[in-house]
Motif scaffolding. Structure first.
Motif, PDB file in Angstrom:
ATOM      1  N   LYS A  23      44.469   5.013  81.735  1.00 26.94           N
ATOM      2  CA  LYS A  23      43.133   4.499  81.464  1.00 26.94           C
ATOM      3  C   LYS A  23      42.464   3.978  82.738  1.00 26.94           C
ATOM      4  N   ILE A  24      43.231   3.288  83.560  1.00 32.15           N
ATOM      5  CA  ILE A  24      42.687   2.774  84.820  1.00 32.15           C
ATOM      6  C   ILE A  24      42.249   3.929  85.716  1.00 32.15           C
ATOM      7  N   VAL A  25      43.123   4.933  85.850  1.00 36.82           N
ATOM      8  CA  VAL A  25      42.836   6.066  86.727  1.00 36.82           C
ATOM      9  C   VAL A  25      41.662   6.894  86.197  1.00 36.82           C
ATOM     10  N   GLU A  26      41.629   7.112  84.875  1.00 39.16           N
ATOM     11  CA  GLU A  26      40.533   7.897  84.280  1.00 39.16           C
ATOM     12  C   GLU A  26      39.182   7.252  84.548  1.00 39.16           C
ATOM     13  N   ASN A  27      39.114   5.940  84.425  1.00 37.69           N
ATOM     14  CA  ASN A  27      37.843   5.259  84.670  1.00 37.69           C
ATOM     15  C   ASN A  27      37.478   5.277  86.149  1.00 37.69           C
ATOM     16  N   ALA A  28      38.462   5.138  87.029  1.00 41.59           N
ATOM     17  CA  ALA A  28      38.191   5.230  88.464  1.00 41.59           C
ATOM     18  C   ALA A  28      37.689   6.627  88.822  1.00 41.59           C
ATOM     19  N   HIS A  29      38.252   7.652  88.182  1.00 43.67           N
ATOM     20  CA  HIS A  29      37.825   9.032  88.417  1.00 43.67           C
ATOM     21  C   HIS A  29      36.406   9.241  87.910  1.00 43.67           C
ATOM     22  N   PHE A  30      36.086   8.620  86.790  1.00 45.30           N
ATOM     23  CA  PHE A  30      34.779   8.828  86.148  1.00 45.30           C
ATOM     24  C   PHE A  30      33.644   8.116  86.891  1.00 45.30           C
ATOM     25  N   MET A  31      33.904   6.885  87.382  1.00 42.28           N
ATOM     26  CA  MET A  31      32.785   6.095  87.930  1.00 42.28           C
ATOM     27  C   MET A  31      33.144   5.345  89.211  1.00 42.28           C
TER      28      MET A  31
END
Length: 503
Positions: free
Chosen positions: A132-140
């Motif tokens: 979840k942390i990585v996905e959000n960093a990738h997204f924004m």
């Protein structure tokens, strides 16, 4: 602000509300407060941090709890682009969590996050939270990550946690890890130490840089004195204000605490800019082994110079008041420092400068400043110096700029006409140091320039991480840096970058 002390969402409170609204509500409040504060046209800047162990970092229902699809959490709140627009956010990651996440084990969400007597616990799949942390960093591009245990192990200031210097968060760009203190920054332009740049005879004048780092550290210490004088004027003004004493006590308390931190620690943030242009001027590719080695030598020299300056000031001006050699002897930063020296080949046969001797001198006389070194983004300063910023490579060698042609412009070359009928002239803008390279070499072939293939969009992430690590090992604060990735970069690559940085 670090928000880890706030109660998790829906935990009991002993007032009319009955349950806490949790971290996300306070993120919005602090963000809006920062947006509302401005000075001379510039608004405030803010960093909000949260421990990965806090239940509001990544929302995971407890056993038997019904999932609430409307509930937001720390790492995903900025997916709504109307929220927390006045702050950067970063997660404090512990080694406990990272070891669990990379090995597929569970870890404990808990509150309070740092106490054995916890009031809230939840065993959670660490890989799920990490994803979840990585996905959000990738997204924004947020949240940022702070490897918290590494910070505490390597921070000289944290040797004085018992007297108020335990790191709680960072400044808005994450280059200074601190508690209640000020972010004081000053930098040296590395490009000015390259002699005969862009030629076969180019070299970096390490001896001059070492000498100037000592002088710069003295200027940084003077900056602390100027701040103390400014705080005294503020305290005097508050004392004369007409409000009753009981209404002024909070404001007075804040400024007195800031003054105490400045006086007792005398923290500074000496750093550099123009690393990208400096390596180019030396003819060294940024992402090469030579580039990483040269960056490491520059930062090692900065460290030796700044600490030499701070120790020498302690002999004449006195050490920072809470200095204690016994408290610092187990600090990882100083353990490395003791084993190092300035004696690499580019030191040009000068007398060896020993880390062991410097540290021995420091533990006898103390040093003037609790922590000294950092690397900021240096955006505005780099515009003035016309160089690359901080530790970053050049973003682009050139770019196309479009200028609107006014009806009164005569003889202007029209490059295109837009849908509104407005006419535009296009022209190529070169980075200032690229123009200097052209003058020195007489070449306009950009494929032969030292930046070709070494700009932000060209460099693979792995040498970027290694170069930053080489610099960071010589800093007692941190580095602010950005890795640029292609738009189609998969989430798995972002995860690999973060795990490589932690390792």
């Amino acid at each position: 602000f670090d928000l880890s002390n706030l109660r998790p969402t829906n935990t009991p409170v002993t007032n009319a509300a009955r349950t806490s609204t949790g971290v996300p509500t306070w993120m919005e409040r602090y963000s809006n407060s920062t947006r509302e504060v401005a000075q001379k046209g510039r608004r405030g800047a803010l960093m909000l941090t949260l421990s990965v162990h806090h239940p509001d970092c990544v929302y995971v229902p407890r056993e038997g709890e019904k999932h609430d699809p409307t509930r937001s959490d720390f790492v995903s709140i900025k997916r709504d682009k109307t929220k927390v627009t006045g702050a950067n956010i970063s997660v404090r990651l512990s080694d406990e969590f990272m070891q669990a996440a990379t090995s597929g084990n569970k870890f404990q969400q808990r509150w309070p996050v740092d106490l054995a007597d916890t009031k809230f616990t939840n065993q959670v799949d660490a890989s799920y939270v990490w994803d979840k942390i990585v996905e959000n960093a990738h997204f924004m591009a947020e949240p940022g990550l702070l490897f918290w245990d590494n910070i505490l192990r390597n921070s000289p200031a944290d040797c004085y946690a018992d007297v108020g210097f335990r790191t709680t968060s960072t400044n808005p760009c994450s280059e200074i890890c601190m508690s209640t203190d000020s972010c004081r920054l000053l930098l040296l332009n590395l490009l000015s130490y390259v002699k005969e740049p862009f030629t076969d005879k180019a070299y970096f004048d390490y001896a001059l840089f070492y000498h100037h780092a000592q002088l710069a550290q003295r200027l940084m210490d003077d900056l602390v004195e100027l701040e103390l004088e400014a705080i005294d004027r503020i305290l005097a003004k508050i004392d004369k204000d007409p409000e009753p004493a009981h209404l002024k006590q909070v404001e007075l308390g804040v400024w007195k605490q800031l003054r105490q931190s400045a006086e007792q620690g005398r923290r500074t943030g000496l750093g550099i800019t123009a690393m990208g242009d400096t390596l180019a001027a030396l003819g060294v590719p940024y992402s090469s082994e030579d580039g990483i080695r040269t960056a490491e030598q520059i930062y090692r020299t900065l460290k030796f110079g700044a600490y030499r300056g701070s120790v020498d000031m302690a002999k004449t001006r006195g050490p920072f008041p809470v200095f204690s050699a016994d408290k610092e002897k187990d600090c990882e930063f100083f353990k490395r420092f003791k084993s190092e020296s300035l004696d690499f080949p580019e030191w040009n046969g000068r007398e060896k400068v020993s880390g062991a001797e410097l540290i021995k001198d420091m533990w006898i006389h103390g040093r003037r400043n609790i922590a000294l070194l950092t690397t900021a983004p240096t955006g505005s300063v780099s515009i003035m110096t016309q160089t690359t910023g901080g530790i970053e490579p050049l973003f682009k060698i050139s770019y196309v700029r479009n200028r609107k042609i006014n009806p009164s412009d005569s003889g202007a070359q029209v490059s295109f006409t837009d849908q509104n009928g407005d006419r535009w002239q296009s022209f190529e803008v070169y980075h200032e140091q690229v123009k200097n390279w052209m003058k020195v070499t007489g070449s306009n072939d950009l494929t032969k320039s030292p930046w070709y293939g070494q700009c932000a969009e060209d460099i693979h992430w792995e040498p970027r991480v290694r170069l930053q690590a080489a610099a960071t090992r010589h800093l007692d604060h941190a580095v602010s840096s950005t890795i640029n990735l292609p738009e189609d970069t998969p989430v798995s690559t972002v995860r690999s970058i973060y795990e490589a940085a932690w390792a």
